[in-house]
Design an enzyme around this catalytic site. Sequence first.
Site, PDB file in Angstrom:
ATOM      1  N   ASN A 124       0.840  -1.193   0.000  1.00  0.00           N
ATOM      2  CA  ASN A 124       0.000   0.000   0.000  1.00  0.00           C
ATOM      3  C   ASN A 124       0.883   1.254   0.000  1.00  0.00           C
ATOM      4  O   ASN A 124       0.963   1.983   0.986  1.00  0.00           O
ATOM      5  CB  ASN A 124      -0.955  -0.028   1.199  1.00  0.00           C
ATOM      6  CG  ASN A 124      -2.041   1.012   1.090  1.00  0.00           C
ATOM      7  OD1 ASN A 124      -1.985   1.927   0.273  1.00  0.00           O
ATOM      8  ND2 ASN A 124      -3.052   0.889   1.936  1.00  0.00           N
ATOM      9  N   TYR A 131       1.973   8.282   5.521  1.00  0.00           N
ATOM     10  CA  TYR A 131       2.471   8.220   6.894  1.00  0.00           C
ATOM     11  C   TYR A 131       3.881   8.773   7.010  1.00  0.00           C
ATOM     12  O   TYR A 131       4.198   9.494   7.963  1.00  0.00           O
ATOM     13  CB  TYR A 131       2.411   6.786   7.416  1.00  0.00           C
ATOM     14  CG  TYR A 131       1.002   6.257   7.572  1.00  0.00           C
ATOM     15  CD1 TYR A 131       0.015   7.015   8.189  1.00  0.00           C
ATOM     16  CD2 TYR A 131       0.657   4.995   7.098  1.00  0.00           C
ATOM     17  CE1 TYR A 131      -1.278   6.532   8.327  1.00  0.00           C
ATOM     18  CE2 TYR A 131      -0.636   4.507   7.244  1.00  0.00           C
ATOM     19  CZ  TYR A 131      -1.599   5.279   7.853  1.00  0.00           C
ATOM     20  OH  TYR A 131      -2.867   4.805   7.995  1.00  0.00           O
TER      21      TYR A 131
END
Length: 160
Positions: A124, A131
């Site tokens: 992903n 993040y």
Amino acid sequence: MEYVIRNAKKEDMAQVLALVQELADFEKEPEAVVISKEDLEKDGFGEQKQFHCFVAEVNDEIVGIALVYPRYSTWKGPAIHLEDLIVSERMRGSGLGTALLDEVIKYGHDLGVRRICWEVLDWNEPAIEFYEKKGAKVLRDWDVVQMDERGIKNYINSLN
């Protein structure tokens, strides 16, 4: 776009469950979700609260969630675990993921935790980039270890 980030309520759990299922579908595990709306209601709002959940609402529809629970690090002390940060696919890129993560970080800060941790699938890349841009470290040299319900039962049976 106008949105509201707020603490989840018991009556939100049907919509929360729908987002959990959407994530399972995205992660190519549509049959993996076995939890029910009633489980979420009991576990999040019962006598022994197991988690805290934030929801992102647009036009009275829940289109994102962040679900956390307490942990304890033997190295760092109090921590929280971000189990899932989900934004409905049609709302990705709208800033809701950042708004939800902001709430999680503020929540952890207010609790005085020394670590907030979570997992992300290695394929992903958009989530990993998101993040990392926020300052999180993706620890690629650690593997997640889990024992599912069947594994637990087998282990217990092997003790007899």
